[in-house]
Every structure is written in C-alpha cells, then in structure tokens.
Enzyme design. Sequence first.
Site, PDB file in Angstrom:
ATOM      1  CG  ASP A   1      -1.862  -0.971   1.477  1.00  0.00           C
ATOM      2  OD1 ASP A   1      -1.921  -1.613   0.190  1.00  0.00           O
ATOM      3  OD2 ASP A   1      -2.356  -1.699   2.644  1.00  0.00           O
TER       4      ASP A   1
HETATM    5  N1  URA Z   1      -0.870  -5.749   3.849  1.00  0.00           N
HETATM    6  C1  URA Z   1      -1.458  -4.949   4.219  1.00  0.00           C
HETATM    7  O1  URA Z   1      -2.631  -4.251   4.672  1.00  0.00           O
HETATM    8  N2  URA Z   1      -1.534  -3.821   2.935  1.00  0.00           N
HETATM    9  C2  URA Z   1       0.125  -4.757   2.816  1.00  0.00           C
HETATM   10  O2  URA Z   1       0.349  -3.355   1.733  1.00  0.00           O
HETATM   11  C3  URA Z   1       0.610  -5.163   2.763  1.00  0.00           C
HETATM   12  C4  URA Z   1      -0.427  -6.471   3.353  1.00  0.00           C
END
Ligand code: URA
Length: 242
Positions: free
Chosen positions: A103
């Site tokens: 993310d």
């Molecule tokens: N899980 C999440 O919530 N975000 C990420 O970036 C990776 C795994």
Amino acid sequence: MQLRIDKYLADMGIGTRSEVKQYIRKKQVQVNGNIPKPEQKVDPDKDCILFQGKEIGYVQQEYFMLYKPGDCVSATTDATHKTVLDYIEEKSRKDLFPVGRLDIDTEGLLLITNDGKLAHELLSPKKHVAKTYYAKVEGKVTKEDVVLFSQGIDIGEKALTKPAQLHIIASNEISEIELTITEGKYHQVKRMFEAVGKKVVYLKRIAMGPLVLDEKLMPGEYRRLTNEELKELLHESHLDTI
Ligand code: URA
C-alpha cells in the site's frame, strides 16, 4: 542467445527501437568495429557493441531490494505520486517492475526486477510464499488474537485467511507485532486486524520468502541482491531446477 542490435540497445535504455534505428543509420553504432543494419543479430557474450564510441554491455536480468518508503506507489508509472522505480537510479534495464504491491503508506521490503518468471512464481497463490510484516496496532493485541490468526480470519472473502503466525512484541495501547502470512489479499494485514477490532497504524514488510530486508538500508534506499539471495529466491521458486 542472439538478438537484434536495435533490440539490444533499446533494452539497455539507449532509446526506443526507432530512435536506435536512427542512431544506426547515423553510423553511431558499431558491432565488432563494423556499422550494422538494425536487423543484424548479435551475441551479447561474444560481440563488442559500441554506441557513440562507448562499449555497451548487455544485462539480461536485474534484481534489486528496495526499502520502500511511505508515500510512493508500487507501480511503474503514476500521474501524481512517486513510484518505487523512481528510487532505482543505477539500472540497466527499462523493463523493471515491483514484485507485488505494498500500500502507499506501507514501508519495507520490495523486490524490483524484470524477471517475469520469478515474479510469477513468488506471487502465485499456489506457492504460499511467506511474507512477514512488522506492525504497530492501535489496541491491545492479545493471546486470543494469536489463536484466531492461527485459525484463519474472516475478512469478507469467500474463505477464511490461511493460518497466519502472529507474534506479539509488545501489547499496549499501541501494540507491536510481527505477522507472517502466506497470501497476498488486498490490504490483508490491515483487514485481519480490523476483523478483530484493531487498527494498523504503521506497517512494514520485513521478509518475503527467503529474502530479508537489509537492516543497513534506510527508507528509499536500495541495493542489488547478492548472488546468495538470488540463489535462495530461485531455489524457493523452484526455478533453479527448470
Ligand atoms: N497488508 C496490507 O494491509 N497492506 C500492505 O501493504 C501489505 C499487506
């Protein structure tokens, strides 16, 4: 392996195929001292390729470990944000991409390569490659959560998440944990904690399969994988036996 001289130079970022053809027409390219045609085939292991008098070696595959900082996207292009590729300055290949996504606000280990086969193997849901995250979580993470996570969590998908290993480092108003999952569902770690009534406020990936984020790297820094790391990755993906 043989490939066309225009592809060779385009792969090495000298220009687009049509720009490279122009360079060839303008006699700015030499193969073993001769002026080639764009369709001439060359052998990267044997032939000496010069562009504007400078030797251009051929790099087939590149592998980088990036400590992804927050506020950049795991994509190759983006209209508004910096991408993870913007951080990789010393690259030969222009076809690099990130293996999987973090993310925008997640930090940590991201493999950047142009090796499509390796990426496919590492991301295949059938391979269950382990990914370990360090997180700060609002609310007390408890032993009950550890049990729930080990049994699989309902995050609104068809099936429960696969068993995940939750390790509590500190259980406070803001808890600290490490979590290992073997899937890569959208926002998976955040959604797993939401399902037990808690909120991830900081998330960092620290390992993917055998690859561990180098402690010497700072956010935004990167380095090439070592031969040993690459060997282990290819082994994990069974690509060393094909
Ligand atoms: N899980 C999440 O919530 N975000 C990420 O970036 C990776 C795994």
